[in-house]
Design a protein around this motif. Structure first.
Motif, PDB file in Angstrom:
ATOM      1  N   SER A   1       0.823  -1.208   0.000  1.00  0.00           N
ATOM      2  CA  SER A   1       0.000   0.000   0.000  1.00  0.00           C
ATOM      3  C   SER A   1       0.858   1.259   0.000  1.00  0.00           C
ATOM      4  CB  SER A   1      -0.938   0.001   1.217  1.00  0.00           C
ATOM      5  OG  SER A   1      -0.216  -0.060   2.432  1.00  0.00           O
ATOM      6  N   GLU A   2       2.003   1.240   0.723  1.00  0.00           N
ATOM      7  CA  GLU A   2       2.850   2.429   0.778  1.00  0.00           C
ATOM      8  C   GLU A   2       3.367   2.806  -0.611  1.00  0.00           C
ATOM      9  OE1 GLU A   2       3.214   0.170   4.663  1.00  0.00           O
ATOM     10  OE2 GLU A   2       3.418  -0.314   2.537  1.00  0.00           O
ATOM     11  N   ALA A   3       3.682   1.794  -1.420  1.00  0.00           N
ATOM     12  CA  ALA A   3       4.179   2.059  -2.764  1.00  0.00           C
ATOM     13  C   ALA A   3       3.058   2.605  -3.651  1.00  0.00           C
ATOM     14  CB  ALA A   3       4.760   0.783  -3.368  1.00  0.00           C
ATOM     15  N   TYR A   4       1.881   2.014  -3.538  1.00  0.00           N
ATOM     16  CA  TYR A   4       0.744   2.511  -4.331  1.00  0.00           C
ATOM     17  C   TYR A   4       0.390   3.944  -3.933  1.00  0.00           C
ATOM     18  CZ  TYR A   4      -0.146  -2.268  -5.978  1.00  0.00           C
ATOM     19  OH  TYR A   4      -0.044  -3.503  -6.576  1.00  0.00           O
ATOM     20  N   ILE A   5       0.386   4.222  -2.637  1.00  0.00           N
ATOM     21  CA  ILE A   5       0.055   5.575  -2.165  1.00  0.00           C
ATOM     22  C   ILE A   5       1.094   6.576  -2.665  1.00  0.00           C
ATOM     23  CG2 ILE A   5      -0.167   7.038  -0.129  1.00  0.00           C
ATOM     24  CD1 ILE A   5      -2.577   5.253  -0.579  1.00  0.00           C
ATOM     25  N   ALA A   6       2.377   6.198  -2.618  1.00  0.00           N
ATOM     26  CA  ALA A   6       3.433   7.093  -3.113  1.00  0.00           C
ATOM     27  C   ALA A   6       3.235   7.378  -4.598  1.00  0.00           C
ATOM     28  CB  ALA A   6       4.808   6.472  -2.873  1.00  0.00           C
ATOM     29  N   PHE A   7       2.878   6.358  -5.358  1.00  0.00           N
ATOM     30  CA  PHE A   7       2.640   6.528  -6.798  1.00  0.00           C
ATOM     31  C   PHE A   7       1.404   7.406  -7.015  1.00  0.00           C
ATOM     32  CE2 PHE A   7       2.652   3.936 -11.024  1.00  0.00           C
ATOM     33  CZ  PHE A   7       3.078   5.062 -11.690  1.00  0.00           C
ATOM     34  N   LEU A   8       0.363   7.159  -6.223  1.00  0.00           N
ATOM     35  CA  LEU A   8      -0.866   7.951  -6.332  1.00  0.00           C
ATOM     36  C   LEU A   8      -0.582   9.427  -6.048  1.00  0.00           C
ATOM     37  CD1 LEU A   8      -3.926   7.282  -6.841  1.00  0.00           C
ATOM     38  CD2 LEU A   8      -4.200   7.338  -4.359  1.00  0.00           C
ATOM     39  N   ASN A   9       0.161   9.699  -4.995  1.00  0.00           N
ATOM     40  CA  ASN A   9       0.492  11.091  -4.652  1.00  0.00           C
ATOM     41  C   ASN A   9       1.302  11.767  -5.751  1.00  0.00           C
ATOM     42  OD1 ASN A   9      -0.821  11.008  -2.181  1.00  0.00           O
ATOM     43  ND2 ASN A   9       0.998  10.361  -1.056  1.00  0.00           N
ATOM     44  N   LEU A  10       2.245  11.020  -6.320  1.00  0.00           N
ATOM     45  CA  LEU A  10       3.058  11.564  -7.408  1.00  0.00           C
ATOM     46  C   LEU A  10       2.179  11.966  -8.598  1.00  0.00           C
ATOM     47  CD1 LEU A  10       5.849  11.970  -8.875  1.00  0.00           C
ATOM     48  CD2 LEU A  10       5.632   9.593  -9.601  1.00  0.00           C
ATOM     49  N   LEU A  11       1.279  11.089  -8.972  1.00  0.00           N
ATOM     50  CA  LEU A  11       0.431  11.362 -10.127  1.00  0.00           C
ATOM     51  C   LEU A  11      -0.582  12.460  -9.835  1.00  0.00           C
ATOM     52  CD1 LEU A  11      -0.158   7.699 -11.375  1.00  0.00           C
ATOM     53  CD2 LEU A  11       1.393   9.413 -12.318  1.00  0.00           C
ATOM     54  N   MET A  12      -1.044  12.551  -8.593  1.00  0.00           N
ATOM     55  CA  MET A  12      -1.944  13.651  -8.239  1.00  0.00           C
ATOM     56  C   MET A  12      -1.227  14.984  -8.376  1.00  0.00           C
ATOM     57  SD  MET A  12      -4.403  12.484  -5.066  1.00  0.00           S
ATOM     58  CE  MET A  12      -3.093  11.952  -3.968  1.00  0.00           C
ATOM     59  N   ASP A  13       0.019  15.043  -7.914  1.00  0.00           N
ATOM     60  CA  ASP A  13       0.797  16.285  -8.036  1.00  0.00           C
ATOM     61  C   ASP A  13       0.974  16.682  -9.493  1.00  0.00           C
ATOM     62  OD1 ASP A  13       1.045  16.507  -5.308  1.00  0.00           O
ATOM     63  OD2 ASP A  13       3.045  15.622  -5.219  1.00  0.00           O
ATOM     64  N   LYS A  14       1.096  15.681 -10.348  1.00  0.00           N
ATOM     65  CA  LYS A  14       1.308  15.955 -11.773  1.00  0.00           C
ATOM     66  C   LYS A  14      -0.009  16.070 -12.534  1.00  0.00           C
ATOM     67  CE  LYS A  14       5.893  13.904 -11.926  1.00  0.00           C
ATOM     68  NZ  LYS A  14       6.516  15.223 -12.137  1.00  0.00           N
ATOM     69  N   LYS A  15      -1.139  15.942 -11.801  1.00  0.00           N
ATOM     70  CA  LYS A  15      -2.478  16.043 -12.403  1.00  0.00           C
ATOM     71  C   LYS A  15      -2.679  15.013 -13.505  1.00  0.00           C
ATOM     72  CE  LYS A  15      -3.265  20.868 -11.142  1.00  0.00           C
ATOM     73  NZ  LYS A  15      -2.235  20.859 -10.099  1.00  0.00           N
ATOM     74  N   GLU A  16      -2.106  13.828 -13.285  1.00  0.00           N
ATOM     75  CA  GLU A  16      -2.286  12.708 -14.209  1.00  0.00           C
ATOM     76  C   GLU A  16      -3.514  11.911 -13.759  1.00  0.00           C
ATOM     77  OE1 GLU A  16      -0.563  11.631 -16.855  1.00  0.00           O
ATOM     78  OE2 GLU A  16       1.165  12.988 -16.871  1.00  0.00           O
ATOM     79  N   THR A  17      -4.701  12.464 -14.021  1.00  0.00           N
ATOM     80  CA  THR A  17      -5.931  11.883 -13.488  1.00  0.00           C
ATOM     81  C   THR A  17      -6.178  10.470 -14.011  1.00  0.00           C
ATOM     82  OG1 THR A  17      -6.851  14.108 -13.382  1.00  0.00           O
ATOM     83  CG2 THR A  17      -8.389  12.293 -13.124  1.00  0.00           C
ATOM     84  N   ALA A  18      -5.957  10.238 -15.295  1.00  0.00           N
ATOM     85  CA  ALA A  18      -6.162   8.898 -15.846  1.00  0.00           C
ATOM     86  C   ALA A  18      -5.214   7.895 -15.193  1.00  0.00           C
ATOM     87  CB  ALA A  18      -5.955   8.920 -17.362  1.00  0.00           C
TER      88      ALA A  18
END
Length: 406
Positions: free
Chosen positions: A175-192
């Motif tokens: 989960s920590e890896a998925y959350i880190a990836f999710l946060n990264l993509l949110m910062d980059k506004k990569e919604t898809a």
């Protein structure tokens, strides 16, 4: 003869102890001659050789001179990843790619699962341009060191900005890896991309904190992805036992009578601290259920109560709204209103009369129709007009919103 042999052995032992002591003493000094003496006095100590090599590499800045003591250190103790890394770094400065690669391989082989080792190896591979090897080591970091998951994902995205490839080959089932990836993509506004990572997190059945749901939910609202926000909220409700916080056909407003704790996230009520306004769940006075929301005003420049809720709706649809309030003798020019707006266009779809009748619970009702592109409403209690001081108490309860029956 026995006595003579004992004397010889004792003398040899004392000499050895003396040399070891002197070597240790010299090794703690930070000048070149002392480190050289320590290495000469104790020829079996790999640390002394490595310290000498680091002095040449970092202080004298002579990587060529550092190579030999580094090589002696790994020969004396080939099981230290630290020694191999130091040797690899010296070869890197010298541009000796073949020997650097060999030393790196030994370091990773010596300690293949320790995050610190993998982190250093990954960064050295990056400098070499060995991206595949770097990604492999960053995966080790993601598997074993949650605090480094964020920085590791940053590097992985820089190497391979492909969500599918990273989920397939690099991101571990944690989960920590998925959350880190999710946060990264949110910062980059990569919604898809966030939708793919969220799906992987849900499929993993890994546990994680509810606050990450709220963070992702808000990013989706700001990105105007209401459909994904609805999906995330339904899945989160199932995962965290929050099915009571789902809207229904009988009421699109969640927790309308405040019988549930306020989550301050998702499609439940949310609040934002406002100057001169206090919000309290009051079990002593309510219209229905077992408590109401008490809003206490005490000061100037009050624009909004701070309590609000997002409500997903259908475009071109008529709705009926109702709620109850009790005015605790509010004082001041202008009072609170129930207001419903299109969250994205900010168009006011419904604005109640001033909530001014005192002494008893009063019903408020109204109707409105959403525009052709309206998908999300914002329900809040605002002050009209703004600016002048207001004091007193207002209880609100039993909010309800349903499609109008034709």
């Amino acid at each position: 003869m026995v006595v003579a042999a004992a004397v010889v052995l004792a003398s040899a032992y004392l000499t050895l102890v003396g040399r070891t002591f002197l070597a240790s003493w010299f090794s703690e000094r930070v000048d070149l001659s002392s480190l050289q003496r320590a290495a000469r006095l104790d020829t079996t100590n790999a640390d002394y050789r490595n310290h000498l090599g680091r002095y040449y590499a970092l202080v004298v800045r002579d990587p060529t001179a550092a190579i030999e003591p580094y090589r002696e250190a790994v020969q004396l103790n080939p099981h230290s990843a630290r020694y191999w890394f130091d040797l690899a770094a010296a070869y890197q400065v010298l541009g000796d790619v073949a020997n650097q690669t060999s030393a790196l391989a030994h370091a990773v082989e010596t300690d293949p699962t320790t995050p610190d080792v993998a982190w250093e190896a990954a960064n050295l591979y990056l400098v070499q341009g060995e991206n595949a090897k770097a990604l492999r080591e960053f995966r080790v970091v993601l598997e074993n060191d949650p605090p480094l998951s964020g920085p590791a994902m940053q590097f992985c995205w820089r190497i391979e900005p492909d969500v599918d490839a990273l989920l397939r080959d690099v991101v571990p089932n944690r989960s920590e890896a998925y959350i880190a990836f999710l946060n990264l993509l949110m910062d980059k506004k990569e919604t898809a991309g966030t939708a793919k990572v969220w799906a992987a997190l849900m499929q993993s059945r890994q546990s994680f904190e509810l606050r990450y749901v709220f963070s992702y939910f808000r990013s989706l609202i700001l990105a105007k992805d209401v459909d994904q926000a609805l999906l995330v909220w339904r899945q989160a409700a199932s995962r965290f036992g929050l099915n009571s916080y789902l809207s229904s056909s009988s009421n699109l407003i969640v927790n309308g009578n405040f019988s549930l704790d306020v989550l301050n996230g998702g499609f439940d009520w949310q609040y934002q601290k406002q100057q001169s306004v206090t919000l309290t769940l009051d079990p002593s006075d309510f219209h229905g259920g077992r408590r109401s929301l008490l809003i206490t005003f005490d000061g100037p420049a009050v624009r909004d109560s701070g309590i609000y809720q997002f409500i997903p709706v259908q475009p071109d649809t008529s709705y009926e709204f109702s709620a109850y309030y009790k005015n605790g003798e509010l004082e001041g020019a202008g009072g609170p209103h129930f207001t419903i707006q299109d969250f994205y266009s900010q168009a006011v779809l419904y604005d109640s009369d001033e909530l001014k009748e005192t002494g008893f619970w009063k019903s408020v009702t109204g109707e409105f129709t959403t525009s052709p592109d309206c998908r999300l409403l914002l329900l809040h209690v605002r002050r009209l007009p703004e600016g002048s001081p207001i004091r007193g108490k207002l209880w609100v309860d039993d909010f309800r919103l349903v499609p109008k029956q034709l």
